[in-house]
Scaffold this active site. Structure first.
Site, PDB file in Angstrom:
ATOM      1  N   LYS A 201     -17.338 -18.329  35.440  1.00 50.12           N
ATOM      2  CA  LYS A 201     -17.932 -19.426  36.082  1.00 50.12           C
ATOM      3  C   LYS A 201     -17.419 -20.160  37.127  1.00 50.12           C
ATOM      4  O   LYS A 201     -18.175 -20.448  37.985  1.00 50.12           O
ATOM      5  CB  LYS A 201     -17.907 -20.665  34.810  1.00 50.12           C
ATOM      6  CG  LYS A 201     -18.327 -21.840  35.072  1.00 50.12           C
ATOM      7  CD  LYS A 201     -18.344 -22.816  33.822  1.00 50.12           C
ATOM      8  CE  LYS A 201     -18.819 -24.331  34.144  1.00 50.12           C
ATOM      9  NZ  LYS A 201     -18.763 -25.231  33.123  1.00 50.12           N
ATOM     10  N   GLU A 207      -7.128 -13.750  35.950  1.00 52.55           N
ATOM     11  CA  GLU A 207      -7.173 -12.508  35.081  1.00 52.55           C
ATOM     12  C   GLU A 207      -8.489 -11.915  35.790  1.00 52.55           C
ATOM     13  O   GLU A 207      -8.514 -10.562  35.853  1.00 52.55           O
ATOM     14  CB  GLU A 207      -7.503 -12.936  33.598  1.00 52.55           C
ATOM     15  CG  GLU A 207      -6.452 -13.466  32.869  1.00 52.55           C
ATOM     16  CD  GLU A 207      -6.128 -14.810  32.902  1.00 52.55           C
ATOM     17  OE1 GLU A 207      -6.786 -15.493  33.674  1.00 52.55           O
ATOM     18  OE2 GLU A 207      -5.622 -15.610  31.910  1.00 52.55           O
ATOM     19  N   GLY A 261     -18.153 -22.920  29.417  1.00 52.96           N
ATOM     20  CA  GLY A 261     -17.744 -21.517  29.426  1.00 52.96           C
ATOM     21  C   GLY A 261     -18.048 -20.978  27.813  1.00 52.96           C
ATOM     22  O   GLY A 261     -18.746 -19.646  27.655  1.00 52.96           O
TER      23      GLY A 261
HETATM   24  O1  F6P Z   1      -8.915 -21.142  30.267  1.00 55.72           O
HETATM   25  C1  F6P Z   1      -9.946 -21.339  29.633  1.00 55.72           C
HETATM   26  C2  F6P Z   1     -11.457 -21.205  30.338  1.00 55.72           C
HETATM   27  O2  F6P Z   1     -11.519 -22.206  31.193  1.00 55.72           O
HETATM   28  C3  F6P Z   1     -12.463 -20.935  29.382  1.00 55.72           C
HETATM   29  O3  F6P Z   1     -12.976 -22.243  28.924  1.00 55.72           O
HETATM   30  C4  F6P Z   1     -13.517 -20.135  30.140  1.00 55.72           C
HETATM   31  O4  F6P Z   1     -14.489 -19.625  29.347  1.00 55.72           O
HETATM   32  C5  F6P Z   1     -12.429 -19.156  30.725  1.00 55.72           C
HETATM   33  O5  F6P Z   1     -11.325 -19.826  31.006  1.00 55.72           O
HETATM   34  C6  F6P Z   1     -12.966 -18.339  31.663  1.00 55.72           C
HETATM   35  O6  F6P Z   1     -13.330 -19.038  32.808  1.00 55.72           O
HETATM   36  P1  F6P Z   1     -14.210 -18.599  34.129  1.00 55.72           P
HETATM   37  O7  F6P Z   1     -15.476 -18.162  33.583  1.00 55.72           O
HETATM   38  O8  F6P Z   1     -14.334 -20.009  34.975  1.00 55.72           O
HETATM   39  O9  F6P Z   1     -13.336 -17.378  34.663  1.00 55.72           O
END
Ligand code: F6P
Length: 522
Positions: A201, A207, A261
């Site tokens: 998102k 990661e 998310g």
């Molecule tokens: O660390 C929690 C979080 O923000 C979740 O709420 C989310 O689903 C996940 O990290 C991944 O976030 P992104 O889709 O922005 O990579």
């Protein structure tokens, strides 16, 4: 319409009345006293058949629970959520995962703008892209790179719908920053036949960006820079970061800040699922979610399954003191469902501050955990049956399997029903204390005919709305996740300290010692 202030539920007379209810009778007595209990505490929502007769609820308690739901404004807040009001107040956002499954022609406005045409424009683009990929013999493997809501939803649903997946395409999910994850996945793949879906998102999650960078390096080493545009697509709300990463916006599928998310599997975050099962089945998946949305919107509270199950959950947490809840699917394909629910429930309702900033005076979200049956029976059910902690259980089962082995399925289902029976009614064992089963342990049984795109969508939406009901009663914001920030910040701070010269000494003595141990051993 101005937002109502959140209710401190613990100060309402409805809450006090709930707490003042008599201690419930044991399950055995409840069944003995009411021969129709097994028929009366059963409700249906779309294709889900829910039996909560093996919980301790009686008519008086259920009425008291529904009074609490009304006092908390569950219906009003539900309507405000579906109408696109910014009920996620700590982030100033609407909460509109329900708009992702709104049929064409429905109007859902955010700030005066109908979002449904945008939703369908993205779905159409996804479908066209997916049709091309499914027809392209050169592609054999799809790797979704994402974490949390950008991984668990599509990973869980792709496994759940394995019977519906394209025969040529294998779907892989890389999430962990532990290099073992990307290494194991890439080791078996051919760059020329691999498509990467980078799902994030924010497109800043360390990661995901780390794994995507490693994957891109792996691809470029084999096929050169020019191959990136054919082998990488992005799913994100952040076009700027997608471009900065090197993915052309033409290869990006967008969504919106009003999709949280952990509520995003019905958005473009479901792209890898759509590739696996095809656009038509993905449409059925969304329609399944929609069927539960409509049930939640239109059904009186007395028969409203997310409300009933949500309130029973509140009751077990706050009145019975059950701080954990097990979700035990008797369907191997739902193996990832408990993990998916952990994020959905615990990231949503693992809160101790109310919407108005005050402390919560009740217990909130339970620890959610589980494994498929029958595997769990040979691992942790001992504690469920004879441990000192009472764990309310949600069992999930299907009438007809997506495999040809009927005998296996009859065995599976006999175990499912037997476990619920044993938990509820136990077994006398005069003079044999170790073999005595006290029983009286609550469970809810959720059954459906088959695992299909629609019923998997229904299960997801059911739990989304259960979480909503509970968060509303507790007066918390189920749609933010500030609690994950501190660890991320500290990790950013520690990363350079693992290699810096001179060795840093900036933390508590334990953390300093751990860093020092790692520096000596890395
Ligand atoms: O660390 C929690 C979080 O923000 C979740 O709420 C989310 O689903 C996940 O990290 C991944 O976030 P992104 O889709 O922005 O990579």
């Amino acid at each position: 319409m101005p937002a109502d202030p959140p209710t401190d539920i613990s100060t309402t007379r409805e809450w006090v009345a709930l707490l003042g209810r008599p201690v419930p009778q044991p399950l055995k007595l409840l069944f003995d006293a009411d021969p129709e209990r097994a028929e009366r505490y059963v409700v249906d929502a779309a294709d889900l058949h829910v039996d909560f007769s093996k919980t301790h609820v009686d008519d008086g308690t259920m009425a008291a629970l529904l009074d609490v739901a009304r006092a908390a404004g569950v219906e009003r807040r539900r309507d405000r959520m579906f109408a696109g009001e910014p009920i996620n107040t700590t982030e100033g956002r609407a909460v509109l995962h329900t708009a992702l499954r709104a049929p064409r022609g429905t109007v859902v406005e955010v700030d005066g703008c109908d979002v449904v045409p945008d939703v369908h424009e993205v779905l159409d683009r996804m479908a066209a892209f997916v049709d091309d990929i499914r027809a392209d013999e050169r592609i054999t493997d799809v790797v979704n790179i994402g974490i949390g809501g950008s991984d668990l939803g599509p990973a869980m649903a792709t496994k759940a719908l394995a019977a519906y997946t394209h025969p040529r395409l294998r779907t892989h999910f890389v999430s962990n920053v532990d290099g073992a994850d990307v290494h194991r996945t890439l080791s078996g793949l051919d760059p020329a036949s691999t498509l990467f879906v980078v799902a994030s998102k924010t497109f800043t999650t360390v990661e995901t960006i780390t794994n995507a960078t490693t994957a891109r390096d792996w691809l470029v080493a084999a096929l050169g820079d020019a191959a990136v545009s054919d082998h990488f697509v992005a799913v994100s709300t952040n076009a700027e970061q997608v471009e900065a990463f090197g993915i052309d916006i033409a290869n990006m599928f967008g969504f919106w800040d009003w999709v949280g998310g952990r509520y995003s599997v019905g958005s473009a975050i479901g792209l890898s699922l759509m590739i696996a099962i095809g656009p038509e089945a993905f449409g059925e998946f969304l329609a399944g979610m929609r069927a539960i949305d409509e049930h939640f919107l239109d059904t009186p509270l007395e028969a409203n399954v997310p409300v009933l199950l949500g309130m029973l959950g509140v009751w077990y947490v706050d009145v019975h003191g059950c701080s954990t809840k097990a979700v035990l699917p008797y369907a191997e394909e739902l193996a990832r469902f408990p993990a998916y629910l952990q994020q959905l429930d615990m990231e949503s309702n693992g809160k101790s501050v109310r919407l108005d900033g005050g402390p919560v005076d009740t217990a909130t979200g339970p620890v959610v955990w589980g494994e498929p049956g029958t595997n769990g029976q040979h691992a942790f059910y001992q504690l469920l049956h004879q441990g000192t902690t009472v764990v309310p259980v949600d069992f999930i089962g299907v009438a007809r399997p997506n495999h040809p082995y009927q005998h296996h399925h009859d065995l599976l289902i006999s175990n499912l029903f037997a476990q619920a029976e044993a938990l509820a009614f136990g077994r006398e064992a005069p003079d044999e204390p170790h073999r005595f089963f006290a029983g009286d342990r609550p469970s809810t049984m959720i059954l459906t005919d088959r695992l299909t795109p629609s019923t998997v969508g229904q299960l997801i939406a059911l739990y989304e709305h259960i979480v909503f009901v509970q968060g509303t009663v507790w007066g918390i914001n189920s749609f933010d996740q500030w609690g994950v920030e501190l660890g991320k910040e500290l990790a950013n701070r520690i990363l350079p300290e693992l290699t810096d010269t001179p060795a840093p000494d900036r933390h508590d003595s334990s953390t300093n010692a751990l860093i020092s141990w790692y520096r000596d051993h890395r």
